[in-house]
Design an enzyme around this catalytic site. Structure first.
Site, PDB file in Angstrom:
ATOM      1  N   GLU A   1      40.245  87.132  36.885  1.00 14.30           N
ATOM      2  CA  GLU A   1      41.691  87.303  36.675  1.00 14.30           C
ATOM      3  C   GLU A   1      41.912  88.331  35.579  1.00 14.30           C
ATOM      4  O   GLU A   1      41.254  88.294  34.545  1.00 14.30           O
ATOM      5  CB  GLU A   1      42.387  86.012  36.206  1.00 14.30           C
ATOM      6  CG  GLU A   1      42.581  84.978  37.263  1.00 14.30           C
ATOM      7  CD  GLU A   1      43.254  83.707  36.721  1.00 14.30           C
ATOM      8  OE1 GLU A   1      44.028  83.783  35.743  1.00 14.30           O
ATOM      9  OE2 GLU A   1      42.992  82.631  37.289  1.00 14.30           O
TER      10      GLU A   1
HETATM   11  C1  PNW Z   1      45.741  81.673  33.734  1.00 17.73           C
HETATM   12  N1  PNW Z   1      46.723  80.681  27.375  1.00 17.73           N
HETATM   13  O1  PNW Z   1      46.409  80.793  32.887  1.00 17.73           O
HETATM   14  C2  PNW Z   1      45.640  80.923  35.039  1.00 17.73           C
HETATM   15  O2  PNW Z   1      44.352  80.887  35.594  1.00 17.73           O
HETATM   16  C3  PNW Z   1      46.651  81.301  36.040  1.00 17.73           C
HETATM   17  O3  PNW Z   1      46.882  80.216  36.896  1.00 17.73           O
HETATM   18  C4  PNW Z   1      47.909  81.804  35.355  1.00 17.73           C
HETATM   19  O4  PNW Z   1      48.961  82.026  36.240  1.00 17.73           O
HETATM   20  C5  PNW Z   1      47.536  83.072  34.613  1.00 17.73           C
HETATM   21  O5  PNW Z   1      46.453  82.860  33.739  1.00 17.73           O
HETATM   22  C6  PNW Z   1      48.674  83.676  33.825  1.00 17.73           C
HETATM   23  O6  PNW Z   1      49.115  82.794  32.829  1.00 17.73           O
HETATM   24  C7  PNW Z   1      46.442  80.856  31.527  1.00 17.73           C
HETATM   25  O7  PNW Z   1      47.779  80.227  26.853  1.00 17.73           O
HETATM   26  C8  PNW Z   1      47.526  80.234  30.916  1.00 17.73           C
HETATM   27  O8  PNW Z   1      45.768  81.058  26.682  1.00 17.73           O
HETATM   28  C9  PNW Z   1      47.614  80.178  29.556  1.00 17.73           C
HETATM   29  C10 PNW Z   1      46.607  80.746  28.780  1.00 17.73           C
HETATM   30  C11 PNW Z   1      45.517  81.365  29.372  1.00 17.73           C
HETATM   31  C12 PNW Z   1      45.460  81.417  30.748  1.00 17.73           C
END
Ligand code: PNW
Length: 451
Positions: free
Chosen positions: A352
């Protein structure tokens, strides 16, 4: 506008895998044909989701999956990363729900027919609620229930899956879900965060054993997210604060896998915050994996704090995405080089990377040049890490399309394809066209070279 990369970049060759990624709860909808999961419950709890929305319909991918795969194919990507909703493929009694399994087999067969590699994630946060009711990831049994799920599903899918990831981002499941309380199930206790992390990692190790037995020809591994930690100043105290934050948020999830040990910080935790770890757990957790999935979005800056040891600092005036995350591609290169130095890693896939932007659909066009530029700089960052010797074999844009962005609901858009939620129409954004052109020009290069 185009995404251009350094001339002789390996990213310009077909040896490199390009894909797009999604996750079940964020796109599927179809809540009535699966078990209730912790995110359904969390969404139904007041004030947890910024726009008070839920995943009942989302992108209606459950019904539109054929169009969506045609869209993926039209982008020219090599691979599609998606996740399985545990509560769609298994009933509450743990037996197969054939209708749910058939939904994913339909997707897998369609991907195969179109020559697109399937990267399947078994757990992208949608724990069946009845398992949470028994303690969820705080209960050691959940690791064994997950192993059983991995066993049944990998048998049902047969040889259709190019790559399995056991978990997506155990940091988010444990820290955000059980310690900070901003993700489902919304609990808030340091001891819970650490204990759930351990059970998630144990679940990963147990499921790896099953996957290597049932699906030895797939590339099996785990997806971890990293937010590299930088010191605000070069004072020893701030450097130490950043190191502690890195151990707590990043190394906590990778060191057990490659070194069969938690960071030293474990010993510094108050006794009541330390997780219960059984003899032999770290051996299970640390068995070899075929690939490491790395998710990267941003970096974080820390300074020393008398009470908490370290505290994050919000830097004013730096470039940020629409979700408030600093844009810092150099941190991506540095992270990949750093991980490669710290551990004996298998091949890396960037599973990602992407940006939330305040997109506007005007006259049927979405000119998201700021996202396009994010991709340009972060793909270059990946190329720089490869040039420095890191073995990176693929890259997935997050996300294929706008979707349910967890606590942010539908307010934040990460897609390279725009979704109009009222009509469920999909429109490829400028970034999506550029991404597609990059992938196709690469194919073109290879063809010319073969002549
Ligand atoms: C990832 N943080 O989430 C996920 O794998 C996805 O499902 C999501 O849509 C994407 O990143 C964008 O947010 C995260 O706060 C959510 O560190 C929060 C964090 C990191 C990754």
């Amino acid at each position: 506008m185009k995404i251009s990369l350094p001339k002789n970049s390996i990213l310009q060759s077909e040896a490199f895998t390009f894909g797009v990624a999604t996750a079940s709860f964020q796109i599927e909808g179809g809540v009535d044909s699966r078990q209730t999961c912790i995110w359904d419950t969390f969404c139904a709890t007041p004030d947890k989701i910024r726009d008070a929305s839920n995943g009942d319909v989302a992108c209606n991918h459950l019904n539109l999956w054929q169009e969506d795969i045609a869209l993926i194919a039209s982008l020219g990507v090599d691979a599609y990363r998606f996740s399985i909703a545990w509560g769609r493929v298994l009933n509450q009694d743990g037996n197969i729900n054939q209708q749910g399994v058939d939904f994913y087999i339909g997707i897998l067969d369609e991907l195969k027919r179109r020559n697109i590699k399937a990267f399947v994630t078994l757990y992208h946060w949608d724990l069946p609620q009845h398992i949470e009711d028994q303690g969820g990831w705080l209960n050691r049994d959940t690791a064994y229930i997950f192993k059983d799920y991995a066993d049944k599903i990998s048998q049902a899918f047969g040889d259709r899956v190019y790559s399995y990831a056991t978990l997506n981002e155990p940091f988010c499941s444990s820290y955000l879900g059980y310690e900070a309380g901003i993700h489902a199930p919304g609990l808030m206790k340091k001891a819970y965060g650490r204990q759930s992390a351990h059970h998630l990692l144990l679940a990963h190790g147990l499921a790896m054993q099953v996957l290597q037995r049932n699906s030895p020809n797939s590339m099996n591994g785990i997806v971890l997210n990293f937010t590299p930690c930088y010191a605000l100043t070069q004072n020893a105290a701030d450097i130490q604060a950043a190191k502690q934050a890195d151990d707590y948020f990043n190394q906590w999830y990778i060191k057990p896998i490659f070194d069969a040990a938690y960071p030293e910080l474990l010993a510094a935790l108050a006794p009541e915050d330390r997780p219960e770890i059984h003899d032999g757990d770290l051996e299970i957790i640390s068995q070899p994996i075929d690939f490491l999935g790395v998710n990267f979005y941003t970096r974080a800056v820390y300074q020393a704090d008398a009470e908490q040891g370290f505290v994050q600092v919000d830097l004013p005036g730096v470039p940020k995405t629409d979700i408030g995350w600093e844009i810092h591609p150099q941190a991506f290169t540095d992270l990949l080089v750093y991980l490669d130095q710290l551990y004996d890693l298998p091949p890396i896939f960037i599973t990602e990377n992407g940006a939330a932007m305040d997109d506007k659909c005007i006259d049927g066009r979405i000119d998201d040049f700021d996202r396009l530029s994010y991709y340009q700089h972060h793909l270059t960052a990946v190329d720089n890490a490869i040039v420095q010797g890191v073995n990176i074999q693929g890259y997935f844009a997050w996300s294929l399309m706008d979707n349910f962005e967890w606590a942010e609901g539908y307010l934040k858009r990460f897609g390279i394809v725009y979704v109009d939620y009222a009509s469920q129409t999909r429109t490829i954004k400028a970034s999506g066209h550029a991404y597609s052109d990059l992938i196709r020009s690469r194919a073109h290069l290879t063809n010319n070279n073969n002549k």
